[in-house]
Enzyme design. Sequence first.
Site, mmCIF file in Angstrom:
data_model
loop_
_atom_site.group_PDB
_atom_site.id
_atom_site.type_symbol
_atom_site.label_atom_id
_atom_site.label_comp_id
_atom_site.label_asym_id
_atom_site.label_seq_id
_atom_site.Cartn_x
_atom_site.Cartn_y
_atom_site.Cartn_z
ATOM 1 C CD GLU A 36 16.236 13.421 -29.620
ATOM 2 O OE1 GLU A 36 15.651 13.147 -28.694
ATOM 3 O OE2 GLU A 36 16.954 12.562 -30.465
ATOM 4 N NE ARG A 261 5.656 15.232 -21.220
ATOM 5 C CZ ARG A 261 6.504 15.618 -22.260
ATOM 6 N NH1 ARG A 261 6.142 16.321 -23.191
ATOM 7 N NH2 ARG A 261 7.718 15.092 -22.272
ATOM 8 C CE LYS A 271 11.549 17.574 -29.352
ATOM 9 N NZ LYS A 271 13.101 17.666 -28.857
HETATM 10 P P1 ATP Z 1 8.698 15.869 -27.124
HETATM 11 O O1 ATP Z 1 7.890 14.861 -26.291
HETATM 12 O O2 ATP Z 1 7.957 17.035 -27.667
HETATM 13 O O3 ATP Z 1 9.455 15.270 -28.400
HETATM 14 P P2 ATP Z 1 10.998 15.943 -25.679
HETATM 15 O O4 ATP Z 1 10.985 15.515 -24.172
HETATM 16 O O5 ATP Z 1 11.306 14.579 -26.235
HETATM 17 O O6 ATP Z 1 9.820 16.391 -26.252
HETATM 18 P P3 ATP Z 1 13.494 16.985 -25.718
HETATM 19 O O7 ATP Z 1 14.085 17.959 -26.738
HETATM 20 O O8 ATP Z 1 14.203 16.013 -24.984
HETATM 21 O O9 ATP Z 1 12.036 16.891 -25.989
HETATM 22 O O10 ATP Z 1 13.026 18.100 -24.265
HETATM 23 C C1 ATP Z 1 14.097 18.834 -23.647
HETATM 24 C C2 ATP Z 1 13.452 19.163 -22.223
HETATM 25 O O11 ATP Z 1 12.353 19.865 -22.416
HETATM 26 C C3 ATP Z 1 13.411 17.763 -21.536
HETATM 27 O O12 ATP Z 1 13.960 18.166 -20.367
HETATM 28 C C4 ATP Z 1 11.952 17.766 -21.315
HETATM 29 O O13 ATP Z 1 11.470 17.146 -20.293
HETATM 30 C C5 ATP Z 1 11.440 19.186 -21.637
HETATM 31 N N1 ATP Z 1 9.750 19.255 -21.993
HETATM 32 C C6 ATP Z 1 9.641 18.720 -23.309
HETATM 33 N N2 ATP Z 1 8.335 18.797 -23.381
HETATM 34 C C7 ATP Z 1 7.770 19.204 -22.294
HETATM 35 C C8 ATP Z 1 6.507 19.997 -21.659
HETATM 36 N N3 ATP Z 1 5.430 19.751 -22.583
HETATM 37 N N4 ATP Z 1 6.452 20.256 -20.663
HETATM 38 C C9 ATP Z 1 7.668 20.837 -19.615
HETATM 39 N N5 ATP Z 1 8.935 20.370 -20.205
HETATM 40 C C10 ATP Z 1 8.927 19.423 -21.204
HETATM 41 MG MG MG Z 2 13.341 13.859 -24.754
#
Ligand code: ATP
Ligand code: MG
Length: 560
Positions: A36, A261, A271
């Site tokens: 995102e 994760r 984020k």
């Molecule tokens: P955050 O919790 O940091 O805001 P998010 O999952 O909302 O992270 P996205 O931009 O939606 O952020 O993530 C893009 C991809 O990266 C998704 O497929 C998510 O599952 C993966 N991802 C995000 N954080 C991690 C992590 N700590 N370890 C592994 N994969 C991750």
């Molecule tokens: Mg997300």
Amino acid sequence: MTSAGGAAPTNFIREIIQADLEAGRYDRVVTRFPPEPNGYLHIGHAKSICLNFGLAEAFGGRCNLRMDDTNPSKEDAEYERAIREDVRWLGFDWGEQVYYASDYFEQLYAWAVQLIRDGKAYVDDLSADEIRAYRGTLTEPGRESPYRDRPVAENLELFERMRSGEFPDGAKVLRARIDMASGNLNLRDPVMYRILHATHHRTGDRWCIYPMYDFAHGQSDAIEGVTHSVCTLEFEDHRPLYDWFCKALGIHHPRQIEFARLNLSYTVMSKRKLLQLVEEGRVAGWDDPRMPTISGLRRRGYTPEAIREFCARIGVAKKDSTVDLALLEHCLREDLNRRAPRRMAVLRPLKVVIENYPEGQTETFDAVNNPEDPSAGTRPVPFSRELYLERDDFMEDPPKKFFRLAPGREVRLRYAYFIRCVGVVKDADGRVVELRCTYDPATRGGDAPDGRKVKATLHWVSAAHAVEAEVRLYDRLFSHPNPDRAGEGSFLDHLNPDSLEVLRGCRLEPCLAGARAGDRVQFERLGYFCADPDTADGRPVFNRTVTLRDAWAKLRKKGG
Ligand code: ATP
Ligand code: MG
């Protein structure tokens, strides 16, 4: 069963994909990385990137980079640019085009209409609070909305009017009509669309209704022909809904697979929290070298190879855990040890005058660029009567275990001579400002012909030839191993007040005058450093990437 990818380590996801191919469920492999664009990518995303692109590569398939941009208010083009830069820097290629969930808004709308026609979706007038109250709990079933049985024609009309902007934010939503008594809360008539009069950075004001994650993600996967939709564990409970939408629509049905994760000690990864650090000025920006962002790690001096190696070593699992930051640093040291040229730099200079060395004379020594890589050759390092040594390498009144320079004591200068301290010059406050030494010409090259030994070899820089530099030393951004779960208060309470130390007036050997941003070196005895983008012509600024002390290797040796 053999798994694809040759030398690459196998994991449970590869095994699932392999079995799917063998069973003929899919005839090719398409994965995606769907960030995102509401912040910069971090080391957790790197795990997902390495995994998704790695799977595609292992099976000769494709991995799409998709901006998951269905949330208009928090996203922008700057984040998109940074995401593309970071994925490319990590070494991955997404092919011809970047995909955007927002490109699918029209198709998603049409699919929503299809579900309404099939009696599988309805417009609900309940407020967000009411919907929550009606949802029930894990132990109690939910209640059906009084609007649940609206006739199809009325739903169609209302949904169209939602789209055309007739209703204010929050007045209505579109919900899937599934089962308010389901044991899985995600199946209790989840919201598919909400009204949001907000400008989207790509679609502008064309839309005032936006699809929810659950009605956008799987559908985007389907449109792109994704076969394996790999996501983090918190979506495990959403999988039945993912499957429900694909089946109800009768569209291509990817398999969702969840993995744990990445959590890293001494770091926060959300984020939202990283944004807070940036917005409150707790760090200098998203690319502050203390940040766990890809851009921060890059500026700090991390290599893409080290990050990819780290992701390979941690592997993928189905259970959440926290990885030791020391492992990431270990992977980095291994890589930099192989390739970073060695240089001499004095961070806290103490002037030394070699009394018996001729004034005005300069000689040069050949210094080895990289003992790990003979092809890296040597460089000339100038030596003269006045030098700088590291202030910490001298003690006027040394304790027992201090073997470096002290009054009357002899040490080796790396590549040069033995010197002996014969005098100490102090200022009015009694602070040591200069050392007077003598050298033994017979020790040129580093050994005494009479076989006498010294206990220390020090790095040095010739004063007349030195380049002045700023050096930034970093420590962990947080002082608690788990700043998110460190008891009372906020993660901000655990910021390490000493995470940055700026040293000015450092002295580097002259070949570093031409350092360019991104150059990586080892300063002998001090650590690995990387020239910062703040570097100006002839005025280098170096970031300490990591020290030489490998906590991880030590832990392993102890039998950890
Ligand atoms: P955050 O919790 O940091 O805001 P998010 O999952 O909302 O992270 P996205 O931009 O939606 O952020 O993530 C893009 C991809 O990266 C998704 O497929 C998510 O599952 C993966 N991802 C995000 N954080 C991690 C992590 N700590 N370890 C592994 N994969 C991750
Ligand atoms: Mg997300």
